[in-house]
Design a protein around this motif. Sequence first.
Motif, mmCIF file in Angstrom:
data_model
loop_
_atom_site.group_PDB
_atom_site.id
_atom_site.type_symbol
_atom_site.label_atom_id
_atom_site.label_comp_id
_atom_site.label_asym_id
_atom_site.label_seq_id
_atom_site.Cartn_x
_atom_site.Cartn_y
_atom_site.Cartn_z
ATOM 1 N N ASP A 191 -1.278 -7.736 -4.857
ATOM 2 C CA ASP A 191 -2.487 -6.740 -4.415
ATOM 3 C C ASP A 191 -1.507 -6.112 -4.283
ATOM 4 O OD1 ASP A 191 -4.026 -5.118 -3.634
ATOM 5 O OD2 ASP A 191 -4.259 -6.019 -1.618
ATOM 6 N N ILE A 250 0.511 -1.238 -0.137
ATOM 7 C CA ILE A 250 -0.089 -0.336 0.386
ATOM 8 C C ILE A 250 1.149 1.310 -0.397
ATOM 9 C CG2 ILE A 250 -1.780 1.133 1.352
ATOM 10 C CD1 ILE A 250 -2.544 -1.106 2.511
ATOM 11 N N MET A 282 -1.683 -1.500 -4.203
ATOM 12 C CA MET A 282 -2.724 -0.498 -3.666
ATOM 13 C C MET A 282 -2.260 0.960 -3.339
ATOM 14 S SD MET A 282 -5.569 -0.019 -0.729
ATOM 15 C CE MET A 282 -6.548 1.556 -0.012
ATOM 16 N N ARG A 336 -6.769 0.142 -7.194
ATOM 17 C CA ARG A 336 -5.609 -1.278 -7.338
ATOM 18 C C ARG A 336 -6.028 -1.941 -8.043
ATOM 19 N NH1 ARG A 336 -6.937 -2.800 -0.270
ATOM 20 N NH2 ARG A 336 -5.870 -4.817 -0.225
#
Length: 614
Positions: free
Chosen positions: A523, A380, A525, A498
């Motif tokens: 993943d 993130i 983000m 994302r």
Amino acid sequence: MNNSSGGGSGGAQRHLRSALRGITGGGKQEGMEVDGDAAGRSRGHRRNAARSGGPLDQSGRRKDTPYNKPSGKSLSSRIGGSINPNAPVNAPKGKKRGGRDARDDVLRDNRRVERVEKEQHTKMGVLIKSEEMRQWLRSKVIGPGVVDMSNLPNDPWLLKEGLLPPGHKEAPSNTGHVFWKLISQTLETPEQKIHTLSLANNNFTNLAPLQKLPICLPYIRALDLSGNPIHKSDELKHLQSAGEAKGKASSGAGSLKNLVELKLDDVRFRIELLAQPGGAEKYQHDVLRRFPGLLVLDGVQLNRIIFPLERKPIVRRTAEERKPLVARPFTYPFDVRPSFEENEAVHQVVMAFCQKFYTLFDANRAELIYAYRDDATISISPNTLPSRSWQASEVTASRSQRPAPVSFEAWTSLPGRNFFRTCTTIEQRTATLKSPMDKDELIRWWNTRVPRTEHPLTDASKWSIDAWYFDDNQDRISAVIQGEFKELPSGTWRSFTRTFILGAPAPDSPAIAHNWPCVVLADTMVVHSYLGTGSWDGKSTLAKGEVTIVPPGPAAAVGGEDAQKASLIAAVRQRTGMNAAFSELCLSQNGWDVDRAVINFGEIRSSIPPDAFN
């Protein structure tokens, strides 16, 4: 020692230096030298004397008449011993015997450098116009688009002509620029660009001579710098554009944006880095953060996820060839759309995944652990560039009543993964990349470090989902989700992007046991200030003015005049609302001039039958 004007030994030394200046007539005699500190102070006394308009006597008082040299007896009696002014003083080891000698050597070196540089400029000016040098450059081509400019210091032709190559310590600073420009002008054609270049074993201690290389030869895909004693990896910045060196995403002019292979074997900074603990990772990270598009480093294929994008070749057209293209109105094949899914199968998988994932991300993040494969990567990062949240202008009409922007500290403290600014070492890069292999740590990070969120799960207009098969085997899907969420407990709205890489779960995996339609392989983000939904809400259109939307199909298949007429018909349809048949009739009656046709439409609008708009 007694001193009439100074206190202690410092005053006596100053008087001694003043006396020595008097003995030597304001300078040092041959064979005489004062230590470095005394010499510096002596120069200071001379500057003070020049500013004050007269010399100092031995007691430090100003005199209006030139200083008269005292006798040797008087001097020796005052300093407590005898001095032979002709006796040599031992110079410090490794230094010149006199300051004047050192200055003379520097002046001689400067004159020699200027002479060599002038000679090189003259030689270069003559040779670049000669066919002989162009023939020498052509001899360096070892294949289509492949040039070998290695080991130039020992090149027989350059030695014969006395021409210094780029990287030589006495070569003019612009030598590299001249060489790269000559290669471009002599060896490149519109059909064949230089894509591979070897500059191995050229004694480069720094890469300043390569600063203009990306501008002159921007199509290079493979570059060999092996065997050069380059001191620091920071020298690679000379191969980047100014924006890239400052951490900006856009490359701009002066960037090797096509570079996919780089060789640095036997380069000094590489050898030193690899000798350190964890040096291999540090070295690879340092190179990749400067050239993120690299696929091969030092002959080794890098294991990286690369999107299979193909670069279109550059087509250079003449002015006559460009005229019909300029005359034709600009068109887009599609207008702005809220989302894109490659097909219905992709749509169903991604929608089912998003519905379950974001519900749990808001309510129970611990349950998300089953959606990830064990070797998945999670990160993130905040993007704080927008200076003010767009939420203020949408929520409150009055500027004075707008809420103060909420700090990004909760997101920047994660910390972010900006490889140019906040994440510049391999240790930071590793620390900011999370993995489900340590499930307890990942759940703790989600629950204690990542702020709580509330997504608008019931409002489809707040979401944009683009999804397509990641590869030809159709066993992985790339899904880019854009939307917004309310950050809790502050209640401020944030936007996010994302990106998921999704794969098919194994039959006996936890994902299947917990009813996940797919498993997450990666993943990523990025959290933004609130940006709204204007990029996909359907209220904006690309069809403005002369720009029209012409979907691919029969109109795109026809060529020449028919294709141009189809685009004009589409432009009139867009601006008038008439169907294709009446738009074509209107154009044909107005000489196929769009503006005239639209003006004529406005004049006779009331008499046009309703079926023209069906």
